[in-house]
Motif scaffolding. Structure first.
Motif, short mmCIF file in Angstrom:
data_model
loop_
_atom_site.label_atom_id
_atom_site.label_comp_id
_atom_site.label_asym_id
_atom_site.label_seq_id
_atom_site.Cartn_x
_atom_site.Cartn_y
_atom_site.Cartn_z
N UNK A 1 -7.92 -27.91 46.29
CA UNK A 1 -6.48 -27.99 46.56
C UNK A 1 -6.19 -27.81 48.05
N UNK A 2 -5.27 -28.61 48.56
CA UNK A 2 -4.91 -28.55 49.98
C UNK A 2 -3.55 -27.91 50.22
N UNK A 3 -2.68 -27.96 49.23
CA UNK A 3 -1.30 -27.48 49.40
C UNK A 3 -0.97 -26.47 48.31
N UNK A 4 -1.35 -25.21 48.55
CA UNK A 4 -1.10 -24.18 47.55
C UNK A 4 -1.78 -24.52 46.25
N UNK A 5 -1.01 -24.43 45.16
CA UNK A 5 -1.55 -24.75 43.84
C UNK A 5 -1.05 -26.11 43.34
N UNK A 6 -0.62 -26.94 44.28
CA UNK A 6 -0.17 -28.28 43.90
C UNK A 6 -1.34 -29.07 43.35
N UNK A 7 -1.20 -29.53 42.12
CA UNK A 7 -2.28 -30.24 41.43
C UNK A 7 -2.63 -29.60 40.11
N UNK A 8 -2.33 -28.29 39.98
CA UNK A 8 -2.63 -27.62 38.71
C UNK A 8 -1.74 -28.13 37.58
N UNK A 9 -0.60 -28.69 37.94
CA UNK A 9 0.30 -29.24 36.93
C UNK A 9 -0.30 -30.41 36.17
N UNK A 10 -1.39 -30.99 36.72
CA UNK A 10 -2.06 -32.10 36.03
C UNK A 10 -2.98 -31.60 34.92
N UNK A 11 -3.17 -30.29 34.83
CA UNK A 11 -4.07 -29.71 33.82
C UNK A 11 -3.27 -28.85 32.86
N UNK B 1 3.54 -31.78 36.98
CA UNK B 1 2.46 -32.77 37.19
C UNK B 1 2.69 -33.52 38.50
N UNK B 2 1.62 -33.93 39.14
CA UNK B 2 1.75 -34.61 40.44
C UNK B 2 2.50 -35.92 40.31
N UNK B 3 2.50 -36.52 39.11
CA UNK B 3 3.24 -37.77 38.92
C UNK B 3 4.74 -37.55 38.99
N UNK B 4 5.19 -36.30 38.88
CA UNK B 4 6.62 -35.99 38.90
C UNK B 4 7.06 -35.36 40.22
N UNK B 5 6.15 -35.22 41.16
CA UNK B 5 6.48 -34.59 42.44
C UNK B 5 5.56 -35.14 43.51
N UNK B 6 6.14 -35.83 44.49
CA UNK B 6 5.33 -36.46 45.53
C UNK B 6 4.78 -35.43 46.50
N UNK B 7 3.76 -35.80 47.21
CA UNK B 7 3.15 -34.91 48.20
C UNK B 7 4.13 -34.62 49.32
N UNK B 8 5.02 -35.57 49.63
CA UNK B 8 6.02 -35.34 50.68
C UNK B 8 6.95 -34.19 50.31
N UNK B 9 7.39 -34.18 49.04
CA UNK B 9 8.27 -33.11 48.58
C UNK B 9 7.55 -31.76 48.69
N UNK C 1 16.01 -28.01 53.89
CA UNK C 1 16.55 -27.76 52.55
C UNK C 1 17.45 -28.91 52.10
N UNK C 2 18.21 -29.47 53.04
CA UNK C 2 19.06 -30.63 52.70
C UNK C 2 18.21 -31.80 52.21
N UNK C 3 17.06 -32.00 52.88
CA UNK C 3 16.20 -33.12 52.48
C UNK C 3 15.67 -32.93 51.06
N UNK C 4 15.56 -31.67 50.63
CA UNK C 4 15.04 -31.40 49.30
C UNK C 4 16.07 -31.64 48.20
N UNK C 5 17.33 -31.87 48.60
CA UNK C 5 18.35 -32.17 47.59
C UNK C 5 18.02 -33.44 46.81
N UNK C 6 17.28 -34.35 47.46
CA UNK C 6 16.95 -35.62 46.81
C UNK C 6 15.97 -35.43 45.66
N UNK C 7 15.25 -34.29 45.68
CA UNK C 7 14.30 -34.04 44.61
C UNK C 7 15.02 -33.39 43.44
N UNK C 8 14.95 -34.02 42.29
CA UNK C 8 15.62 -33.49 41.10
C UNK C 8 14.59 -33.20 40.01
N UNK C 9 14.87 -32.21 39.23
CA UNK C 9 13.97 -31.84 38.13
C UNK C 9 14.51 -32.44 36.83
N UNK C 10 13.66 -32.60 35.83
CA UNK C 10 14.12 -33.15 34.55
C UNK C 10 15.24 -32.30 33.94
#
Length: 878
Positions: free
Chosen positions: A317-327, A460-468, A507-516
């Motif tokens: 893993x390169x960015x914290x625990x990003x990627x564990x959501x795939x398991x 899961x990584x399919x629901x959250x881009x690496x940019x976010x 933080x404003x840029x993160x407004x574009x990211x929405x959760x289910x």
């Protein structure tokens, strides 16, 4: 059955398995106790099949018989069965006589029924089978299909007079646990699945047509993935041997193969790094984003594989625990025993759904926390003004509504706490601007940071881009910088304001990211399962993936596949969209356990892995063993694997020669003959041999004494095929087992089944059998012997009676012949301590349990009460 009735049953989750439940309900108590009820109805399961339908139907008679045998076995131990008291019984809204006898029940007791439990309802707590036919209720059983706290929903075999149990009265009713039918129900559903995916099962019916198919790999995909492996996994595969690398390569070659449906076999003998190979293969699947289901027969096996994959993923893993959501790991939380301190909690479904439910909450989750922080940082003065207005309004309402001496006293106390004059102006009770912003920033910021970490850990990584994710990590750093500067220079400082501007921007840029938009935990769980790359569960639990709308799984990997009944393997093998299956196991170790002798004779316990091997299906062998000292591996390698295994470089090193006790008898490999033993039944069909118990105790005591002197870390395992012997040894060495959790001396006493897959530094085997006709029962089973002989790393000491084992003509005769040929055969009497321990074993059994060998040594033999004359080898058979 009409559509409405079918829908009703589907709501209760018992529709597909209703025929099996009805069969169980149809048995009278006399039927249950009849061990030969299905003797003439169960036929041997064939090796080959003409159609998928005939294949599925071939398992049904044995499944019914095994369910019957399971219930019969529980009846024999009814007095020890968990019991609870039923308080009320009411007909449910779906109650529909004469068949749909659904009831809602409230109960109390320490036993907590699970879905799938079969319970008996009785007037009294049963001490024996006869008590199931009470004065008011004849044999009545029920199937638990819903359980929540003390409330149950049950399907009953007979009508219940609810009028007598709507309130607590003198009439009592008890629920007694019999068996859990969950696995049988799931197998039944798999065997009767309508519209099932048969793309793989069609390949299971007949021997392979030709040797080219036996290669079992698409050459195009194999070559493409070989290049990928070389580029991406070279570093991580550097510590794999050639056979392990070949296995990994074969597995990942399937990820892009759409040319045909394939079943691959990986043959993993003891100590050959099977779990390591499986872990690396699954890690590759995660990296390739290939949706894979990995299963195993038991929770322990599933946890081992998941832990191995998780370690590899965490290292990458390169960015914290990003990627564990795939398991995803899912199953029964209590049985898996996963707690908050376990690394596996990060991928455990129950934990993940609770975390994401908090993040998805519309009024307190991600959106709310993000908006609150942005609002605070963008216009803190306006937020402070609102705070002042609200506080003053609240103060005025309190003064008007409750102007009492208590209110005044409370004001004085609060002022004193704040270190202010109690007679000062009320505004002195209000926070300053700096105090207000700091308090709000800290409270909102902590919740927001936790939410961001939880989102990129569990989504899961399919629901959250690496940019976010990168933006979130940047935001976390800026929020931490703001907090530090706040403490150092205050909010209004120019340096602080520059950091605040950067923080607001990200933080404003993160407004574009929405959760289910999901609030129900079950929906969130399905969302996680649908979007995961790797799903880990038991084979039985994989039935939960037959959820409508579930994204198809592409590849199935079954670990310990040779320990599964073939029909149980069919639960995941028919999942929609499944293209390939990889079975990993060793058909020369223990198969699945079968209780019914009738089903066992019908080869109901045979695994799919074993049958495919019998049909000539190619298997890829892991051929280097890293567990056993070469002198330990020598016999099983020759006897079970035809010299095909190589000893790893680690076990050939001089450092692998470890001595835990002095004397040739306690070298790396030995057979210790117990001449004066006696086998006996212990309250049932299981046997024990107290002479061998005494020898085991003496060896364990010696190992512990040596450990206390040298402080050399050691793990000791004692294996016996008989439960009574396991119990007797456990009772005898309890004080040493108690030390296992607090020191470097670990002791484990288990049955053969309990040791499957395990290993210890030193293994002591107690074979138990000692009789004049050479009868050894299921001890003669080669698969069972293989497990026992392959658990030790450094030392393996086998206890047994030479005449009995030689006369048996079984695998154990070969063990003795081999030991003598290699000069590893010893008589227990040759060792002074063992000789004295054996003499002690002649003492009356009740006295034996109380007398310690140390006490025995201080007394002359004539002073002890013996059961008879000391036995000679010839009299040991009496």
């Amino acid at each position: 059955m009409d559509r409405q009735e079918s829908s009703k049953l589907n709501n209760y989750g018992v529709a597909a398995a209703r025929p099996l439940i009805n069969i169980v309900f149809s048995w009278s108590l006399e039927d249950v106790l009849n061990a030969h009820l299905y003797r003439n109805q169960v036929t041997k399961i064939p090796d080959t099949f003409s159609t998928v339908t005939s294949y599925m139907k071939s398992f049904i008679p044995s499944l019914v018989e095994e369910t019957h045998a399971d219930l019969l076995s529980s009846m024999m131990n009814l007095s020890q069965a968990p019991t609870l008291k039923i308080l009320t019984v009411q007909t449910s809204k779906n109650h529909g006589p004469p068949k749909d006898l659904f009831y809602d029940v409230t109960c109390v007791g320490t036993y907590v029924p699970q879905v799938g439990d079969l319970i008996a309802l009785t007037d009294i707590k049963p001490k024996c089978v006869d008590h199931l036919n009470g004065p008011r209720i004849s044999y009545l059983i029920a199937y638990v299909h819903r359980s929540r706290d003390s409330n149950l929903s049950i399907l009953s075999s007979k009508h219940i007079d609810t009028g007598r149990y709507t309130h607590i009265k003198t009439d009592t009713l008890f629920a007694v646990y019999l068996v859990n039918m969950t696995t049988a129900v799931r197998i039944w559903k798999a065997l009767n699945l309508k519209g099932a995916n048969t793309s793989l099962t069609k390949n299971l019916l007949q021997p392979q047509a030709n040797s080219s198919q036996g290669r079992n790999s698409c050459s195009i995909c194999f070559d493409n993935e070989k290049c990928y492996l070389s580029a991406t996994f070279h570093a991580m595969c550097s510590d794999l041997n050639d056979s392990q690398k070949a296995a990994v390569l074969n597995c990942i070659s399937l990820s892009k193969c759409n040319h045909r449906n394939t079943i691959k076999l990986i043959w993993g003998p003891p100590g050959t790094g099977k779990t390591k190979t499986v872990g690396m293969s699954l890690f590759a699947m995660v990296k390739l984003k290939c949706r894979t289901l990995t299963c195993a027969p038991t929770n322990i096996a599933v946890l081992q594989v998941t832990a191995r994959v998780l370690r590899l993923v965490n290292q990458s893993l390169d960015y914290g625990k990003y990627g564990l959501g795939d398991i995803i790991l899912f199953g029964n939380e209590q049985r898996m025993k996963i707690d908050d301190h376990d690394d596996l909690v990060d991928v455990f479904l129950d934990y993940r759904t609770k975390i994401l439910a908090e993040c998805f909450a519309p009024l307190s989750g991600w959106k709310h926390r993000l908006a609150s922080m942005i609002d605070l940082l963008e216009d803190p003065k306006e937020k402070y003004a609102v705070y002042l207005r609200e506080e003053r309004r609240r103060h005025n309402e309190v003064e008007e509504g409750d102007n009492t001496w208590m209110t005044m006293l409370k004001g004085v106390i609060m002022s004193l706490i704040k270190g202010r004059n109690s007679t000062s102006d009320d505004d002195n009770d209000l926070m300053t601007f700096e105090e207000f912003v700091k308090e709000k920033f800290d409270s909102i910021g902590e919740r927001l940071k936790i939410c961001m970490v939880n989102l990129y850990t569990h989504l899961p990584t399919s629901c959250m881009s690496i940019k976010v994710v990168k933006d979130m990590i940047t935001a976390l750093d800026l929020l931490n910088s703001c907090k530090d500067l706040f403490d150092e220079v205050g909010f209004s400082n120019e340096r602080m304001q520059l950091v605040v501007q950067d923080c607001v921007c990200i933080l404003r840029s993160l407004r574009a990211f929405s959760v289910p938009i999901l609030t129900d935990e079950k929906e969130i769980g399905n969302f996680c399962l649908e979007n995961a790359c790797l799903i880990c569960c038991t084979v039985s639990s994989s039935s939960k993936l037959y959820t409508k709308g579930m994204k198809p799984v592409e590849i199935l990997m079954v670990d310990e596949a040779a320990q599964l009944k073939e029909c149980e393997s069919l639960i995941p093998l028919q999942l929609p969209g499944l293209r390939h299956a990889i079975l990993i196991g060793d058909q020369r170790q223990l198969p699945a356990m079968v209780k019914s002798k009738i089903s066992e004779k019908a080869v109901f316990g045979r695994s799919l892995f074993e049958r495919l091997v019998q049909l000539g299906h190619e298997k890829l062998l892991l051929n280097v063993q890293y567990r056993m000292h070469p002198w330990i591996s020598l016999f099983p390698n020759r006897e079970f694997y035809n010299h095909r295994l190589l000893d790893g470089s680690n076990v050939n090193k001089k450092s692998y020669d470890k001595c835990f006790l002095s004397g040739k008898m306690y070298g790396c490999y030995s057979f210790i003959n117990i001449a004066n033993g006696k086998e006996e039944f212990d309250r049932g069909s299981s046997q024990k041999n107290m002479a061998e118990v005494a020898v085991v105790y003496e060896i364990v005591a010696s190992l512990y004494r040596e450990f206390t002197c040298t402080k050399k870390k050691v793990s000791v395992g004692v294996i016996s095929p008989y439960k009574a012997q396991v119990d007797a040894i456990q009772a005898r060495v309890r004080k040493y087992s108690a030390n296992s959790g607090t020191s470097d001396f670990a002791l484990s006493v288990r049955s053969v089944d309990g040791f499957q897959g395990g290993e210890e530094d030193v293994i002591i085997i107690s074979t138990v059998r000692c009789n004049e006709n050479g009868s050894v029962g299921f001890l003669s089973n080669r698969q069972r012997a293989n497990v026992m002989l392959t658990r030790a790393r450094y030392c393996l000491w086998i206890l047994g009676n030479e005449p009995t084992l030689v006369k048996s003509g079984s695998i154990w005769k070969k063990v003795i012949v081999d030991a003598k040929k290699r000069k590893c055969f010893y008589n227990a009497g040759e060792d002074k301590d063992l000789s004295q321990a054996l003499a002690l074993a002649l003492v009356d059994s009740s006295s034996f349990r109380e007398v310690d060998p140390a006490e025995f040594l201080s007394k002359p033999l004539s002073s002890l009460s013996l059961t008879g004359e000391p036995q000679t080898p010839s009299s040991s058979y009496r």
